[in-house]
Enzyme design. Structure first.
Site, PDB file in Angstrom:
ATOM      1  N   ASP A 144       0.703  17.423 -40.717  1.00 16.78           N
ATOM      2  CA  ASP A 144       1.934  16.971 -40.087  1.00 16.78           C
ATOM      3  C   ASP A 144       3.039  17.940 -40.483  1.00 16.78           C
ATOM      4  O   ASP A 144       2.965  18.604 -41.523  1.00 16.78           O
ATOM      5  CB  ASP A 144       2.313  15.575 -40.581  1.00 16.78           C
ATOM      6  CG  ASP A 144       1.392  14.492 -40.037  1.00 16.78           C
ATOM      7  OD1 ASP A 144       0.398  14.843 -39.378  1.00 16.78           O
ATOM      8  OD2 ASP A 144       1.671  13.312 -40.275  1.00 16.78           O
ATOM      9  N   HIS A 220      -5.727  19.925 -43.547  1.00 18.03           N
ATOM     10  CA  HIS A 220      -7.111  19.971 -43.081  1.00 18.03           C
ATOM     11  C   HIS A 220      -7.435  21.357 -42.520  1.00 18.03           C
ATOM     12  O   HIS A 220      -6.549  22.194 -42.341  1.00 18.03           O
ATOM     13  CB  HIS A 220      -7.332  18.914 -41.997  1.00 18.03           C
ATOM     14  CG  HIS A 220      -7.049  17.515 -42.450  1.00 18.03           C
ATOM     15  ND1 HIS A 220      -8.029  16.549 -42.532  1.00 18.03           N
ATOM     16  CD2 HIS A 220      -5.895  16.912 -42.831  1.00 18.03           C
ATOM     17  CE1 HIS A 220      -7.494  15.414 -42.953  1.00 18.03           C
ATOM     18  NE2 HIS A 220      -6.194  15.609 -43.137  1.00 18.03           N
ATOM     19  N   SER A 331       5.513  20.620 -48.427  1.00 21.95           N
ATOM     20  CA  SER A 331       5.757  22.052 -48.588  1.00 21.95           C
ATOM     21  C   SER A 331       5.548  22.772 -47.280  1.00 21.95           C
ATOM     22  O   SER A 331       5.990  22.299 -46.240  1.00 21.95           O
ATOM     23  CB  SER A 331       4.862  22.627 -49.681  1.00 21.95           C
ATOM     24  OG  SER A 331       5.271  23.933 -50.001  1.00 21.95           O
TER      25      SER A 331
END
Length: 362
Positions: A144, A220, A331
């Site tokens: 995200d 991911h 981050s």
């Protein structure tokens, strides 16, 4: 005459400041001022007003670096691991949810009392159906976040935000030995960018994704690829929010980061997890030897680890959408990869994106 005597120290001793305290106070105050400036810039952007690029000077960067962000990040990490009383969990997590706009309906466990500490709450898992992985496009978003920049790499420079660049070689480090990778390199006489491109007619592309504190903090695999090498750069832990990224040139090269390199069906592929303030912990699930935000490190140093061995000639195979790692808070993820010239991004700078959504395809 029967009063007690009051013994006082000289004024000079009482108000004597140590250099460390002075640096912390000055650097901390300046960091606060920069946060306020960043907030004003964000408000202008929301109104559609283009903000001119104003880069920090060397002394401003040095002053910012004087703030002990690594120490503060380690302290924050330990605080996050303190188990909270059951009655205190809901008020604290609710405040965080309200502040950063967290959508708990997507969480695998919605009950706030389930999370024993802040660290568990930050690293919460999502419901399986919350992030469907796009099957029609070859590269998906690994996390995200917000798209800061994307496009072709030109002249060995990569844009961290529009108008502010950093050196490709400084960011990835020196070229990895040919023996450690499972694909061919270009001749050593070419530029660093050309050395990464392994197939004629291909180009090098990049994409920068900023994870805000309220985002899902796991990342991911963005495609089907093989990870053959890990390079860890210890470094600063300055904020990487878009305002600071617009202000400090080569911010991502100053900060601690973990670079994973390997190959996919079109050649070179890399994913870099960049650390930030309060994000000293970067975890890669298949790499148990990785330890980030150590108390001491040598400036400009890095350490390498190869996943290619006599027993493993292929490295670590990763499937698109597979769990790869996590941040302790939020981050930046930077993708740098090789692809044919007809590769197209399906993005807009500044847009919000979620893990599993398409980044681009042929």
């Amino acid at each position: 005459t029967d009063r007690k005597k009051l013994h006082t120290a000289p004024v000079g001793q009482v108000f004597r400041l140590r250099p460390f305290h002075l640096l912390v106070a000055t650097g901390g105050g300046y960091a606060g001022y920069r946060k306020y400036e960043d907030y004003k810039l964000e408000q202008l952007e929301k109104k559609g007003i283009e903000v001119p690029v104003k880069l920090a000077s060397e002394w401003e960067v040095a002053l910012y670096k004087s703030v002990p962000t690594r120490l503060l990040s380690r302290a924050w990490g330990r605080l996050n691991q303190v188990e909270l009383p059951t009655w205190l969990r809901k008020p604290i997590y609710s405040l965080y949810i309200w502040t950063f706009g967290v959508n708990m309906k997507e969480a695998a466990v919605e009950d706030l009392h389930h999370y024993r500490n802040l660290s568990e709450f930050f690293r919460r898992k999502l419901k399986p159906q919350a992030r469907p992985v796009c099957c029609r496009h070859s590269v998906i978003s690994p996390s995200d976040g917000k798209i800061l920049n994307f496009g072709q790499v030109k002249n060995c420079e990569v844009e961290q935000v529009k108008g502010v660049t950093y050196s490709l070689e400084s960011f990835l480090g020196p070229r990895i030995c040919r023996e450690e990778l499972s694909f061919r390199h270009a001749p050593a006489g070419n530029s660093f960018q050309q050395q990464l491109v392994t197939k004629e007619g291909n180009e090098l592309y990049h994409c920068v994704i900023y994870l805000a504190p309220g985002d899902y903090h796991c990342f991911h695999s963005p495609t089907d690829w093989r990870v053959s090498h890990r390079r860890h750069f210890p470094g600063s832990l300055m904020s990487v929010n878009p305002g600071v990224a617009r202000w400090i040139k080569e911010l991502f090269c100053h900060n601690e980061r973990v670079v994973l390199t390997g190959d996919w069906k079109h050649g070179f592929f890399s994913l870099t997890a960049v650390g930030a303030t309060n994000v000293g912990s970067i975890r890669i699930y298949f790499d148990q030897d990785l330890h980030t935000n150590s108390p001491s490190y040598s400036k400009g140093s890095y350490n390498d680890f190869s996943f290619i061995s006599n027993n493993n000639k292929e490295g670590i195979p990763m499937r698109k959408g597979e769990h790869l790692g996590e941040f302790n808070l939020g981050s930046t993820i930077v993708l740098i990869f090789e692809a044919p010239k007809d590769f197209k991004f399906h993005l807009k700078a500044g847009q919000k994106i979620r893990f599993g959504e398409a980044l681009g395809s042929l």
